[in-house]
Design a protein around this motif. Structure first.
Motif, PDB file in Angstrom:
ATOM      1  N   ALA A  57       0.837  -1.209   0.000  1.00 48.38           N
ATOM      2  CA  ALA A  57       0.000   0.000   0.000  1.00 48.38           C
ATOM      3  C   ALA A  57       0.870   1.256   0.000  1.00 48.38           C
ATOM      4  O   ALA A  57       0.576   2.231  -0.710  1.00 48.38           O
ATOM      5  CB  ALA A  57      -0.932  -0.006   1.196  1.00 48.38           C
ATOM      6  N   GLU A  58       1.949   1.241   0.773  1.00 45.20           N
ATOM      7  CA  GLU A  58       2.857   2.396   0.794  1.00 45.20           C
ATOM      8  C   GLU A  58       3.516   2.596  -0.572  1.00 45.20           C
ATOM      9  O   GLU A  58       3.660   3.728  -1.043  1.00 45.20           O
ATOM     10  CB  GLU A  58       3.914   2.210   1.871  1.00 45.20           C
TER      11      GLU A  58
ATOM     12  N   GLN B 113       2.320   1.687  -3.496  1.00 47.75           N
ATOM     13  CA  GLN B 113       1.307   2.189  -4.425  1.00 47.75           C
ATOM     14  C   GLN B 113       1.035   3.668  -4.182  1.00 47.75           C
ATOM     15  O   GLN B 113       0.842   4.431  -5.139  1.00 47.75           O
ATOM     16  CB  GLN B 113       0.011   1.392  -4.279  1.00 47.75           C
ATOM     17  N   ALA B 114       1.051   4.092  -2.931  1.00 45.48           N
ATOM     18  CA  ALA B 114       0.829   5.503  -2.623  1.00 45.48           C
ATOM     19  C   ALA B 114       1.988   6.346  -3.166  1.00 45.48           C
ATOM     20  O   ALA B 114       1.775   7.429  -3.732  1.00 45.48           O
ATOM     21  CB  ALA B 114       0.682   5.699  -1.123  1.00 45.48           C
ATOM     22  N   ARG B 115       3.222   5.858  -2.999  1.00 45.07           N
ATOM     23  CA  ARG B 115       4.383   6.596  -3.533  1.00 45.07           C
ATOM     24  C   ARG B 115       4.316   6.677  -5.057  1.00 45.07           C
ATOM     25  O   ARG B 115       4.628   7.713  -5.652  1.00 45.07           O
ATOM     26  CB  ARG B 115       5.675   5.915  -3.107  1.00 45.07           C
TER      27      ARG B 115
END
Length: 91
Positions: A64-65, A67-69
């Motif tokens: 998730a991190e 994908q957020a970056r």
């Protein structure tokens, strides 16, 4: 001869009744060992399942991190460099 075989097959008065027969100390030791082994195996299995679940949660958080970056990198566009007259969406 048939009477002789029949007499040999029937239990004599020296055998105790079935209600009085017990497994004895060896039977108790074997059952206690099996119960301890099963308890240790269940404890180990629960520990391994819990560890696997934690690893899956951490992997999901890391994904998730990432994908957020990636979303921030892709959407990080300087909008002030675009000339509104050259914008193909406005034509």
């Amino acid at each position: 001869m048939y009477d002789l075989l029949l007499a040999a097959a029937t239990p004599g008065p020296s055998s105790p009744p079935a209600e009085l027969v017990t497994p004895g100390p060896w039977g108790f030791a074997v059952i206690a060992f099996l119960a301890l082994a099963v308890a240790l195996l269940v404890f180990d299995m629960l520990r391994r399942v819990r560890r696997g679940r934690y690893r899956a949660e951490v992997a999901a958080e890391l994904d998730a991190e990432e994908q957020a970056r990636a979303a921030v990198r892709e959407s990080n566009v300087d909008d002030q460099d675009i000339d509104p007259d050259e914008d193909p969406a406005r034509r």
